[in-house]
Design a protein around this motif. Structure first.
Motif, PDB file in Angstrom:
ATOM      1  N   UNK A  88       6.378   4.333   6.878  1.00 34.50           N
ATOM      2  CA  UNK A  88       6.453   5.466   7.808  1.00 34.50           C
ATOM      3  C   UNK A  88       7.075   6.688   7.126  1.00 34.50           C
ATOM      4  N   UNK A  89       8.099   6.465   6.325  1.00 33.08           N
ATOM      5  CA  UNK A  89       8.835   7.585   5.731  1.00 33.08           C
ATOM      6  C   UNK A  89       7.954   8.438   4.819  1.00 33.08           C
ATOM      7  N   UNK A  90       6.981   7.841   4.139  1.00 36.36           N
ATOM      8  CA  UNK A  90       6.093   8.599   3.252  1.00 36.36           C
ATOM      9  C   UNK A  90       5.272   9.610   4.061  1.00 36.36           C
ATOM     10  N   UNK A  91       4.682   9.150   5.150  1.00 34.67           N
ATOM     11  CA  UNK A  91       3.870  10.050   5.983  1.00 34.67           C
ATOM     12  C   UNK A  91       4.728  11.103   6.674  1.00 34.67           C
ATOM     13  N   UNK A  92       5.876  10.692   7.179  1.00 35.37           N
ATOM     14  CA  UNK A  92       6.760  11.648   7.855  1.00 35.37           C
ATOM     15  C   UNK A  92       7.189  12.746   6.886  1.00 35.37           C
ATOM     16  N   UNK A  93       7.595  12.363   5.689  1.00 37.56           N
ATOM     17  CA  UNK A  93       8.011  13.339   4.686  1.00 37.56           C
ATOM     18  C   UNK A  93       6.863  14.283   4.338  1.00 37.56           C
ATOM     19  N   UNK A  94       5.665  13.747   4.173  1.00 38.89           N
ATOM     20  CA  UNK A  94       4.511  14.583   3.835  1.00 38.89           C
ATOM     21  C   UNK A  94       4.195  15.571   4.958  1.00 38.89           C
ATOM     22  N   UNK A  95       4.286  15.128   6.204  1.00 36.24           N
ATOM     23  CA  UNK A  95       4.039  16.032   7.334  1.00 36.24           C
ATOM     24  C   UNK A  95       5.013  17.204   7.307  1.00 36.24           C
ATOM     25  N   UNK A  96       6.282  16.925   7.049  1.00 40.31           N
ATOM     26  CA  UNK A  96       7.267  18.012   7.013  1.00 40.31           C
ATOM     27  C   UNK A  96       7.135  18.869   5.758  1.00 40.31           C
ATOM     28  N   UNK A  97       6.650  18.302   4.658  1.00 37.84           N
ATOM     29  CA  UNK A  97       6.352  19.117   3.478  1.00 37.84           C
ATOM     30  C   UNK A  97       5.262  20.137   3.807  1.00 37.84           C
ATOM     31  N   UNK A  98       4.228  19.680   4.511  1.00 38.11           N
ATOM     32  CA  UNK A  98       3.144  20.588   4.883  1.00 38.11           C
ATOM     33  C   UNK A  98       3.616  21.640   5.890  1.00 38.11           C
ATOM     34  N   UNK A  99       4.483  21.242   6.819  1.00 42.34           N
ATOM     35  CA  UNK A  99       5.036  22.217   7.764  1.00 42.34           C
ATOM     36  C   UNK A  99       5.831  23.287   7.026  1.00 42.34           C
ATOM     37  N   UNK A 100       6.560  22.894   5.987  1.00 47.30           N
ATOM     38  CA  UNK A 100       7.314  23.870   5.186  1.00 47.30           C
ATOM     39  C   UNK A 100       6.367  24.860   4.513  1.00 47.30           C
ATOM     40  N   UNK A 101       5.209  24.396   4.085  1.00 49.49           N
ATOM     41  CA  UNK A 101       4.227  25.300   3.477  1.00 49.49           C
ATOM     42  C   UNK A 101       3.723  26.299   4.511  1.00 49.49           C
ATOM     43  N   UNK A 102       3.462  25.825   5.735  1.00 50.45           N
ATOM     44  CA  UNK A 102       3.044  26.731   6.816  1.00 50.45           C
ATOM     45  C   UNK A 102       4.112  27.795   7.031  1.00 50.45           C
ATOM     46  N   UNK A 103       5.355  27.353   7.151  1.00 46.70           N
ATOM     47  CA  UNK A 103       6.445  28.304   7.372  1.00 46.70           C
ATOM     48  C   UNK A 103       6.571  29.297   6.224  1.00 46.70           C
ATOM     49  N   UNK A 104       6.516  28.812   4.995  1.00 45.86           N
ATOM     50  CA  UNK A 104       6.619  29.706   3.839  1.00 45.86           C
ATOM     51  C   UNK A 104       5.456  30.690   3.774  1.00 45.86           C
ATOM     52  N   UNK A 105       4.267  30.236   4.169  1.00 43.53           N
ATOM     53  CA  UNK A 105       3.082  31.100   4.092  1.00 43.53           C
ATOM     54  C   UNK A 105       3.166  32.286   5.046  1.00 43.53           C
ATOM     55  N   UNK A 106       3.896  32.144   6.152  1.00 41.91           N
ATOM     56  CA  UNK A 106       4.003  33.254   7.107  1.00 41.91           C
ATOM     57  C   UNK A 106       5.367  33.934   7.054  1.00 41.91           C
ATOM     58  N   UNK A 107       6.155  33.615   6.040  1.00 39.12           N
ATOM     59  CA  UNK A 107       7.462  34.248   5.846  1.00 39.12           C
ATOM     60  C   UNK A 107       7.322  35.330   4.778  1.00 39.12           C
TER      61      UNK A 107
END
Length: 155
Positions: A88-107
Motif C-alpha cells: 500500500x505504501x508504494x502506491x500511496x507515496x506515488x499518489x502524493x508524489x504526483x499531487x506534489x507535481x500538480x501543486x508545483x506546476x501551478x505555483x
C-alpha cells in the motif's frame, strides 16, 4: 464576452500539466477515463470517481455597474496509481508524489511566473484539497487521490 472562465481554465490546467516534465510518463486526460484504466499512473482533470462534478462555479458582480463579474470555481481532479503488488505504501507515496507535481506546476516560479494564473486563464489558481482512497483489487493495490484546484477569474 464569456459567461464563464471554467472551460478555458480546464484547458489551461491540462496544458500546464501535460507540459510538466515530471508528468511525461503519466497519462494526463481531460475528463473521465474511457475504457481501459490499466495505466500505472493516471491523472484526470475535470473528473473524480466520487461523483460526476467536473467543476463548480459561483459568480457575483465585480463592482457597481454590473459590467464585470468575479467568478470563483473549483476544478475536480483524480490521480490513480497502482503497482501490481500488495504494498500500500508504494502506491500511496506515488499518489502524493504526483499531487506534489500538480501543486508545483501551478505555483509561481522564476522560470514560470504565470503558473498561478494558468498562463492567464484566471486571476489565480491553487491546490486546495486532497482526499486519499486506497483499495485492494485483482490487479493489486490501487491508490487514488481526489484533488481540487480552486480558481478566481474576472469575466
Amino acid at each position: 464576452m464569456a459567461t464563464s472562465a471554467v472551460p478555458g481554465a480546464i484547458a489551461a490546467l491540462l496544458a500546464v500539466l501535460r507540459a510538466a516534465p515530471a508528468l511525461a510518463e503519466v497519462n494526463v486526460i481531460d475528463g473521465p477515463p474511457v475504457g481501459d484504466m490499466s495505466d500505472q499512473d493516471l491523472l484526470a482533470v475535470g473528473w473524480s470517481p466520487d461523483g460526476d462534478t467536473a467543476a463548480e462555479t459561483v459568480q457575483d458582480f465585480a463592482y457597481a455597474g454590473a459590467r464585470r463579474r468575479d467568478e470563483d470555481f473549483t476544478i475536480a481532479g483524480w490521480i490513480d496509481t497502482w503497482s501490481g503488488d500488495s504494498d500500500v505504501s508504494v502506491c500511496r507515496l506515488r499518489a502524493f508524489e504526483l499531487l506534489a507535481v500538480v501543486e508545483d506546476a501551478i505555483r509561481a516560479t522564476g522560470p514560470n511566473p504565470e503558473a498561478p494564473t494558468l498562463n492567464g486563464a484566471v486571476q489565480w489558481a491553487h491546490l486546495t484539497r486532497g482526499v486519499l482512497h486506497q483499495s485492494n483489487t485483482d490487479q493489486g493495490i490501487r491508490a487514488g487521490l481526489a484533488f481540487t484546484v480552486t480558481c478566481r477569474a474576472r469575466i
